[in-house]
Write a protein that holds these residues in place. Structure first.
Motif, PDB file in Angstrom:
ATOM      1  N   GLU A  34      37.993  45.388  41.443  1.00 13.73           N
ATOM      2  CA  GLU A  34      38.283  44.342  42.418  1.00 13.73           C
ATOM      3  C   GLU A  34      38.183  44.906  43.831  1.00 13.73           C
ATOM      4  OE1 GLU A  34      41.577  40.875  43.307  1.00 13.73           O
ATOM      5  OE2 GLU A  34      42.224  42.645  42.206  1.00 13.73           O
ATOM      6  N   GLU A  37      39.440  40.493  47.047  1.00 19.15           N
ATOM      7  CA  GLU A  37      39.726  39.285  46.264  1.00 19.15           C
ATOM      8  C   GLU A  37      38.578  38.838  45.355  1.00 19.15           C
ATOM      9  OE1 GLU A  37      42.838  37.787  46.178  1.00 19.15           O
ATOM     10  OE2 GLU A  37      43.382  39.546  47.348  1.00 19.15           O
ATOM     11  N   VAL A  38      37.615  39.704  45.109  1.00 22.21           N
ATOM     12  CA  VAL A  38      36.516  39.399  44.195  1.00 22.21           C
ATOM     13  C   VAL A  38      36.604  40.376  43.024  1.00 22.21           C
ATOM     14  CG1 VAL A  38      34.004  39.268  43.898  1.00 22.21           C
ATOM     15  CG2 VAL A  38      35.054  38.593  46.079  1.00 22.21           C
ATOM     16  N   VAL A  39      36.574  39.831  41.803  1.00 16.86           N
ATOM     17  CA  VAL A  39      36.591  40.657  40.601  1.00 16.86           C
ATOM     18  C   VAL A  39      35.147  40.880  40.169  1.00 16.86           C
ATOM     19  CG1 VAL A  39      37.387  40.864  38.222  1.00 16.86           C
ATOM     20  CG2 VAL A  39      38.852  39.767  39.931  1.00 16.86           C
ATOM     21  N   LEU A  76      39.850  37.416  32.423  1.00 17.99           N
ATOM     22  CA  LEU A  76      40.536  36.716  33.507  1.00 17.99           C
ATOM     23  C   LEU A  76      41.718  35.907  32.986  1.00 17.99           C
ATOM     24  CD1 LEU A  76      37.425  35.497  35.517  1.00 17.99           C
ATOM     25  CD2 LEU A  76      39.050  37.271  36.223  1.00 17.99           C
ATOM     26  N   LEU A  81      44.117  36.204  36.224  1.00 16.51           N
ATOM     27  CA  LEU A  81      43.339  36.303  37.453  1.00 16.51           C
ATOM     28  C   LEU A  81      42.367  35.132  37.587  1.00 16.51           C
ATOM     29  CD1 LEU A  81      42.501  40.127  37.385  1.00 16.51           C
ATOM     30  CD2 LEU A  81      44.169  38.974  38.847  1.00 16.51           C
ATOM     31  N   ASN A  83      42.097  32.537  39.406  1.00 18.66           N
ATOM     32  CA  ASN A  83      41.718  31.965  40.700  1.00 18.66           C
ATOM     33  C   ASN A  83      40.906  32.922  41.557  1.00 18.66           C
ATOM     34  OD1 ASN A  83      42.969  29.478  40.211  1.00 18.66           O
ATOM     35  ND2 ASN A  83      44.945  30.317  40.798  1.00 18.66           N
ATOM     36  N   LYS A  84      40.351  33.956  40.979  1.00 19.08           N
ATOM     37  CA  LYS A  84      39.566  34.943  41.723  1.00 19.08           C
ATOM     38  C   LYS A  84      38.084  34.584  41.689  1.00 19.08           C
ATOM     39  CE  LYS A  84      42.929  37.999  42.351  1.00 19.08           C
ATOM     40  NZ  LYS A  84      43.296  38.678  43.562  1.00 19.08           N
ATOM     41  N   ASP A  85      37.383  34.966  42.750  1.00 19.62           N
ATOM     42  CA  ASP A  85      35.924  34.892  42.710  1.00 19.62           C
ATOM     43  C   ASP A  85      35.438  35.993  41.782  1.00 19.62           C
ATOM     44  OD1 ASP A  85      35.662  32.753  44.476  1.00 19.62           O
ATOM     45  OD2 ASP A  85      35.668  34.073  46.222  1.00 19.62           O
ATOM     46  N   VAL A  86      34.295  35.763  41.141  1.00 24.17           N
ATOM     47  CA  VAL A  86      33.783  36.675  40.121  1.00 24.17           C
ATOM     48  C   VAL A  86      32.330  37.021  40.408  1.00 24.17           C
ATOM     49  CG1 VAL A  86      33.185  36.807  37.665  1.00 24.17           C
ATOM     50  CG2 VAL A  86      35.349  35.796  38.364  1.00 24.17           C
TER      51      VAL A  86
END
Length: 110
Positions: A34, A37-39, A76, A81, A83-86
């Protein structure tokens, strides 16, 4: 190759969240990292320089990408997780003729 990719991610400010996350019957995530805020779900592939079989990234089929996505969503969900961008990335690790790690190319797969 996987260790070298994880080390490079860490040096570049990524937090390694998981390694070798496995969902039996579906697949494995080599590295989950990560940053901002992006996984990032990373599939690591290594090939010797000049391989007649193409690059490591070229060996990732659409079916494999689909399995990576499904496995990523399970990860996720299990880690809350959602609500994270991927992003899905390939770490294309070059190896010299002796098997030493060379350049790592990062290729978006999504």
């Amino acid at each position: 190759a996987e260790e070298a990719a994880a080390e490079q991610l860490a040096r570049n400010g990524f937090t390694i969240l998981a390694r070798n996350f496995n969902v039996p019957g579906l697949g494995e995530l080599d590295i989950v990292a990560e940053k901002a805020e992006v996984v990032h779900f990373v599939e690591v592939r290594a090939r010797r320089t000049g391989s007649r079989y193409g690059s490591g990234a070229e060996s990732i089929t659409p079916a494999k990408i689909g399995r990576l996505r499904r496995t990523a969503y399970i990860y996720l969900d299990r880690t809350h997780l959602v609500n994270k961008d991927v992003r899905i990335l390939a770490a294309d690790v070059g190896l010299d003729l002796s098997g030493n790690i060379g350049e790592i190319r990062w290729i978006p797969m999504d």
